[in-house]
Design an enzyme around this catalytic site. Structure first.
Site, PDB file in Angstrom:
ATOM      1  N   PHE A  66       0.859  -1.181   0.000  1.00 45.61           N
ATOM      2  CA  PHE A  66       0.000   0.000   0.000  1.00 45.61           C
ATOM      3  C   PHE A  66       0.895   1.231   0.000  1.00 45.61           C
ATOM      4  O   PHE A  66       1.974   1.227   0.609  1.00 45.61           O
ATOM      5  CB  PHE A  66      -0.920   0.036   1.217  1.00 45.61           C
ATOM      6  CG  PHE A  66      -1.941  -1.074   1.239  1.00 45.61           C
ATOM      7  CD1 PHE A  66      -3.021  -1.058   0.369  1.00 45.61           C
ATOM      8  CD2 PHE A  66      -1.832  -2.129   2.136  1.00 45.61           C
ATOM      9  CE1 PHE A  66      -3.958  -2.077   0.382  1.00 45.61           C
ATOM     10  CE2 PHE A  66      -2.766  -3.147   2.165  1.00 45.61           C
ATOM     11  CZ  PHE A  66      -3.837  -3.123   1.282  1.00 45.61           C
ATOM     12  N   VAL A  92       5.498  -0.795   2.387  1.00 42.71           N
ATOM     13  CA  VAL A  92       5.074   0.591   2.189  1.00 42.71           C
ATOM     14  C   VAL A  92       5.671   1.128   0.898  1.00 42.71           C
ATOM     15  O   VAL A  92       6.890   1.092   0.705  1.00 42.71           O
ATOM     16  CB  VAL A  92       5.505   1.484   3.360  1.00 42.71           C
ATOM     17  CG1 VAL A  92       5.009   2.911   3.155  1.00 42.71           C
ATOM     18  CG2 VAL A  92       4.985   0.931   4.682  1.00 42.71           C
ATOM     19  N   LYS A  93       4.795   1.620   0.032  1.00 42.96           N
ATOM     20  CA  LYS A  93       5.249   2.276  -1.194  1.00 42.96           C
ATOM     21  C   LYS A  93       5.385   3.778  -0.935  1.00 42.96           C
ATOM     22  O   LYS A  93       4.520   4.396  -0.307  1.00 42.96           O
ATOM     23  CB  LYS A  93       4.250   2.032  -2.330  1.00 42.96           C
ATOM     24  CG  LYS A  93       4.119   0.568  -2.705  1.00 42.96           C
ATOM     25  CD  LYS A  93       3.062   0.343  -3.767  1.00 42.96           C
ATOM     26  CE  LYS A  93       3.519   0.822  -5.137  1.00 42.96           C
ATOM     27  NZ  LYS A  93       2.543   0.429  -6.190  1.00 42.96           N
ATOM     28  N   VAL A  94       6.476   4.340  -1.442  1.00 46.15           N
ATOM     29  CA  VAL A  94       6.759   5.760  -1.278  1.00 46.15           C
ATOM     30  C   VAL A  94       7.138   6.321  -2.640  1.00 46.15           C
ATOM     31  O   VAL A  94       7.941   5.706  -3.346  1.00 46.15           O
ATOM     32  CB  VAL A  94       7.926   5.977  -0.276  1.00 46.15           C
ATOM     33  CG1 VAL A  94       8.191   7.466  -0.086  1.00 46.15           C
ATOM     34  CG2 VAL A  94       7.634   5.311   1.061  1.00 46.15           C
TER      35      VAL A  94
END
Length: 222
Positions: A66, A92-94
């Site tokens: 996400f 975690v996507k950044v």
């Protein structure tokens, strides 16, 4: 370890729970990737992220992505913290912005599994490797749309990550051939829409052969 020595993984890039569930049940994908655009396209809201995570874990996803969001570093970190709190299979996507790299560095230092997404240059890939991100996600289709030779650029990204903990998870893949060509060039991980994964799993001659096998078994009295 050379990239081609890393076992390949397929992920499904979708928030269509019916399609995702079918692929997870078949055991052919390692996990699920999403971003805000994909969630919106699937008719999902941010409030549904926890329930999606729980559902996909129950269905066998080994890793679920996400993307954090926010207009400031504090907001990005706060939303990333909520995502991390979902469980031990979350990543975690950044986004690959100046602010995003700073957030990613903080998250990695705190032990998070981080993917830096929308990576469009080899220099950005090098920066991701330098901070220890687990993954980068370049978008092959969008690179081509911009007139860039993504088929050459993405393997270069994987090459500059050699010797680090960072690997390419290629996205915006529009055909099974896209996946095969990048794999042959040393890219290990791939995420694609369900329709593209169907192309990976099926071939007309395979289907017709299966029909012939069933017919023959019927004639010999199974």
């Amino acid at each position: 370890m050379p990239a081609n020595a890393i076992a390949p993984r397929l992920y499904v890039d979708s928030a269509d729970t019916e399609r995702v569930s079918a692929l997870l049940a078949a055991g052919v994908v390692h996990g699920v990737t999403t971003n805000p655009t994909i969630l919106e396209r699937g008719g999902r809201t941010a409030a549904e992220i926890p329930s999606l995570y729980s559902q996909w874990v129950a269905e066998g996803a080994r890793e679920i992505f996400f993307q954090t969001w926010g207009a400031s570093r504090d907001e990005l970190l706060r939303n990333a913290s909520a995502i991390r709190g979902l469980g031990d299979r979350v990543a975690v996507k950044v986004p690959a912005t100046a602010e995003g790299f700073a957030v990613a560095s903080t998250l990695v230092a705190d032990g998070a599994t981080v993917l830096i997404t929308a990576v469009y240059s080899v220099a950005q890939a090098l920066a991701a490797a330098s901070i220890g991100a687990a993954y980068i996600a370049p978008y092959l289709g969008r690179l081509r749309d911009a007139g860039v030779d993504g088929d050459a650029l993405i393997p270069e990204m994987q090459a500059v990550c050699a010797g680090s903990t960072t690997n390419v998870l290629a996205a915006s893949l529009r055909s099974a051939d896209d996946i095969v060509s990048l794999r042959l060039a040393g890219v290990p991980y791939f995420t694609a829409a369900p329709d593209v994964l169907d192309q990976v799993l099926q071939h007309p001659v395979s289907d017709s052969s299966a029909v012939e096998f069933d017919a023959a078994m019927g004639r010999i009295g199974a």
